[in-house]
Design a protein around this motif. Structure first.
Motif, PDB file in Angstrom:
ATOM      1  N   LYS A 142      38.399  37.679  37.370  1.00 25.50           N
ATOM      2  CA  LYS A 142      39.338  37.977  35.461  1.00 25.50           C
ATOM      3  C   LYS A 142      38.251  38.594  35.214  1.00 25.50           C
ATOM      4  CE  LYS A 142      42.307  33.374  35.532  1.00 25.50           C
ATOM      5  NZ  LYS A 142      41.921  32.931  37.616  1.00 25.50           N
ATOM      6  N   THR A 143      36.973  38.373  34.936  1.00 24.34           N
ATOM      7  CA  THR A 143      36.064  39.518  34.890  1.00 24.34           C
ATOM      8  C   THR A 143      36.068  40.457  34.589  1.00 24.34           C
ATOM      9  OG1 THR A 143      34.613  37.433  34.519  1.00 24.34           O
ATOM     10  CG2 THR A 143      33.642  39.384  33.801  1.00 24.34           C
ATOM     11  N   ASN A 144      36.310  41.295  35.938  1.00 24.42           N
ATOM     12  CA  ASN A 144      36.026  42.409  36.992  1.00 24.42           C
ATOM     13  C   ASN A 144      37.743  43.068  36.623  1.00 24.42           C
ATOM     14  OD1 ASN A 144      34.025  44.607  38.029  1.00 24.42           O
ATOM     15  ND2 ASN A 144      35.709  44.684  39.269  1.00 24.42           N
ATOM     16  N   GLY A 145      38.641  42.881  36.168  1.00 24.29           N
ATOM     17  CA  GLY A 145      39.499  43.285  35.834  1.00 24.29           C
ATOM     18  C   GLY A 145      40.204  42.710  37.865  1.00 24.29           C
ATOM     19  N   THR A 146      40.014  42.325  38.980  1.00 30.29           N
ATOM     20  CA  THR A 146      40.284  42.888  40.542  1.00 30.29           C
ATOM     21  C   THR A 146      41.371  41.360  40.235  1.00 30.29           C
ATOM     22  OG1 THR A 146      38.478  43.691  40.095  1.00 30.29           O
ATOM     23  CG2 THR A 146      39.400  41.967  41.942  1.00 30.29           C
ATOM     24  N   MET A 147      42.535  42.123  41.802  1.00 34.89           N
ATOM     25  CA  MET A 147      42.969  40.595  41.361  1.00 34.89           C
ATOM     26  C   MET A 147      42.858  39.620  42.916  1.00 34.89           C
ATOM     27  SD  MET A 147      46.153  41.673  39.869  1.00 34.89           S
ATOM     28  CE  MET A 147      45.000  41.663  38.702  1.00 34.89           C
ATOM     29  N   LEU A 148      42.904  38.323  42.720  1.00 39.88           N
ATOM     30  CA  LEU A 148      42.210  37.807  43.385  1.00 39.88           C
ATOM     31  C   LEU A 148      43.404  37.214  44.410  1.00 39.88           C
ATOM     32  CD1 LEU A 148      40.846  36.025  44.756  1.00 39.88           C
ATOM     33  CD2 LEU A 148      41.114  34.238  43.726  1.00 39.88           C
ATOM     34  N   ILE A 149      43.529  37.836  45.769  1.00 40.58           N
ATOM     35  CA  ILE A 149      44.686  37.944  46.798  1.00 40.58           C
ATOM     36  C   ILE A 149      44.547  36.754  47.840  1.00 40.58           C
ATOM     37  CG2 ILE A 149      46.130  38.748  49.024  1.00 40.58           C
ATOM     38  CD1 ILE A 149      45.418  41.931  47.854  1.00 40.58           C
ATOM     39  N   LEU A 150      45.096  35.322  47.930  1.00 46.68           N
ATOM     40  CA  LEU A 150      44.677  34.460  48.628  1.00 46.68           C
ATOM     41  C   LEU A 150      46.321  34.669  49.763  1.00 46.68           C
ATOM     42  CD1 LEU A 150      43.678  31.892  49.299  1.00 46.68           C
ATOM     43  CD2 LEU A 150      43.083  32.782  46.979  1.00 46.68           C
ATOM     44  N   ASP A 151      45.514  35.040  51.292  1.00 46.65           N
ATOM     45  CA  ASP A 151      46.181  35.485  52.140  1.00 46.65           C
ATOM     46  C   ASP A 151      46.519  33.731  52.921  1.00 46.65           C
ATOM     47  OD1 ASP A 151      47.518  35.031  54.873  1.00 46.65           O
ATOM     48  OD2 ASP A 151      45.728  37.192  55.494  1.00 46.65           O
ATOM     49  N   GLU A 152      47.978  32.757  52.387  1.00 44.64           N
ATOM     50  CA  GLU A 152      47.647  31.438  52.700  1.00 44.64           C
ATOM     51  C   GLU A 152      49.007  30.761  54.086  1.00 44.64           C
ATOM     52  OE1 GLU A 152      46.566  28.382  51.910  1.00 44.64           O
ATOM     53  OE2 GLU A 152      45.668  28.720  50.231  1.00 44.64           O
ATOM     54  N   ILE A 153      48.982  32.508  54.625  1.00 43.24           N
ATOM     55  CA  ILE A 153      49.728  33.163  56.081  1.00 43.24           C
ATOM     56  C   ILE A 153      49.781  32.007  56.746  1.00 43.24           C
ATOM     57  CG2 ILE A 153      50.364  34.644  57.279  1.00 43.24           C
ATOM     58  CD1 ILE A 153      49.882  36.745  56.284  1.00 43.24           C
ATOM     59  N   GLN A 154      48.892  31.093  57.470  1.00 40.89           N
ATOM     60  CA  GLN A 154      48.729  30.328  58.648  1.00 40.89           C
ATOM     61  C   GLN A 154      48.906  28.894  58.152  1.00 40.89           C
ATOM     62  OE1 GLN A 154      45.593  28.550  62.125  1.00 40.89           O
ATOM     63  NE2 GLN A 154      46.452  31.262  62.065  1.00 40.89           N
ATOM     64  N   SER A 155      47.924  28.860  56.591  1.00 38.25           N
ATOM     65  CA  SER A 155      46.905  27.847  55.735  1.00 38.25           C
ATOM     66  C   SER A 155      48.160  26.737  54.835  1.00 38.25           C
ATOM     67  CB  SER A 155      45.662  27.802  55.147  1.00 38.25           C
ATOM     68  OG  SER A 155      46.127  28.872  54.496  1.00 38.25           O
ATOM     69  N   GLY A 156      49.512  27.998  54.611  1.00 41.04           N
ATOM     70  CA  GLY A 156      50.026  27.489  53.542  1.00 41.04           C
ATOM     71  C   GLY A 156      51.561  26.749  54.166  1.00 41.04           C
ATOM     72  N   PHE A 157      52.198  26.432  53.303  1.00 42.65           N
ATOM     73  CA  PHE A 157      53.466  25.588  52.930  1.00 42.65           C
ATOM     74  C   PHE A 157      53.087  23.569  53.966  1.00 42.65           C
ATOM     75  CE2 PHE A 157      55.557  28.891  52.127  1.00 42.65           C
ATOM     76  CZ  PHE A 157      56.445  28.734  52.076  1.00 42.65           C
TER      77      PHE A 157
END
Length: 381
Positions: A198-213
């Motif tokens: 957030k401070t750096n203006g960088t997007m945080l991507i959470l790869d929840e492909i296996q750990s999601g749902f």
């Protein structure tokens, strides 16, 4: 014509499935504690899932995104409610790798930057930029080579601080690293990562492909750390075997016509399959079940002296031994008819059963596991 031989296979042909069991062409029944790479979430052949798809196919199976597809809106609404992200936007595609490719592209479009930070042992797909982000040099062809990827040690905050700068469009991290052997990002690390992005203006991507749902015992594994990413990628358990992927996108990221696109993504059948999964998860309280059954499994596995470490949450479990587990897995499969998973860490057994398993299924697995490791002629090597 021959098949392009890229998959190591067991000499087993599965022709029928129901619930947490599959049957081969000889009529033998197997307990599925692998779920076809963590794909089977609500169980094989769930009645509601099958009926949902049949009913949709009887009306229309496919038309392109050149027209309105109401099923996409229904899916987006229910996904938003159940996941806790009702204000996010939703783009559908066909696989996890495709979801990550689109996520990287979105982050670059939004920030105007070109670098992506990922982490050692991570797996994000086998396509162009996604495979460059995957920590396996054998999978990266010359055409996939890029200087856009910065790979850092996992859970290393100092390395992150030293590399996160105004060139970095996104940091991508798995909610729980799956293929490498079930490694979790520390909650404190995730919280600090979120703050730094957030401070750096960088997007945080959470790869929840296996750990999601629901697999982790929460809808998404990152929710244990109580953070909110900018982009979440999903697939695998999303549609119980139907090829579907998706990108969940924070409301401040603006779309424009033609920014992303797909021929097959978000088709009517894909939406029906995905809706059915969410409806079953909700009605049968499968996320809570995953948490409960996972605790039972972990506690039981931790009691064995041969086990070095048990990792993971919910029904995403890695059991590490001092030696490779190839022989153990083969004995579970051929002697006890139980499918389990391997990992890039050869000493780790992965357990990724359907979220619908019962206590009896857990006991069935544990009884077989006990027989394998207690037999005097058995070695896990």
């Amino acid at each position: 014509m021959k098949l392009f031989d890229v998959y190591p296979k067991y000499p087993i042909s599965i022709e029928k499935a129901d619930g947490v069991y599959v049957w081969d062409d000889q009529g033998a029944r197997y307990l599925d504690f692998y779920g076809g790479h963590a794909v089977i979430s609500v169980g094989h052949g769930h009645k509601h899932y099958v009926e949902r798809i049949k009913e949709q196919l009887n009306r229309i199976g496919f038309y392109s995104n050149a027209v309105e597809i109401p099923e996409q809106l229904k899916l987006a609404d229910l996904l938003g409610v159940l996941s806790g992200y009702p204000d996010f936007q939703f783009f559908m595609c066909n696989s996890g790798a495709e979801a990550n490719e689109n996520a990287f592209k979105l982050a670059s479009f939004h920030t105007g930057r070109k670098k992506i930070i990922v982490f050692e042992k991570g797996f994000h797909g086998r396509t162009s930029l996604a495979v460059s982000a995957t920590d396996n040099p054998q999978l990266v062809a010359e055409v996939n080579q890029t200087d856009a990827i910065i790979r850092l040690p996992f859970n290393n905050l100092e390395a992150l601080k030293n590399n996160l700068n105004e060139e970095v469009a996104a940091v991508c991290i798995e909610g729980i690293q799956g293929i490498s052997g079930i490694y979790e990002p520390n909650a404190d690390f995730l919280r600090e990562l979120s703050s730094l992005c957030k401070t750096n203006g960088t997007m945080l991507i959470l790869d929840e492909i296996q750990s999601g749902f629901g697999r982790s015992g929460k809808f998404f594994a990152h929710q244990y750390a109580e953070i909110t990413p900018d982009i979440i990628t999903i697939a695998k358990g999303m549609a119980n075997g139907f090829p579907v992927g998706g990108v969940m996108i924070a409301p401040e990221i603006t779309a424009w016509s033609g920014m992303l696109g797909t021929t097959f993504g978000g088709n009517q059948l894909a939406c029906a399959a995905s809706l059915a999964v969410l409806e079953v998860i909700q009605k049968e309280d499968l996320i809570s079940n995953a948490e409960t059954r996972g605790k039972e499994l972990k506690e039981a596995m931790e009691a064995y002296t041969l086990v070095k470490e048990v990792r993971g949450k919910g029904l995403m479990i890695g059991v590490e031994f001092e030696q490779p587990v190839k022989s153990l897995r083969q004995q579970l499969l051929f002697d006890h008819r139980i499918f389990t998973g391997s990992a890039s860490n050869p000493n780790t057994l992965r357990l990724l059963p359907p979220l619908s398993i019962s206590q009896e299924h857990v006991q069935q697995f544990l009884a077989a596991f006990e027989k394998v490791i207690s037999h005097e002629t058995v070695s896990v090597s």
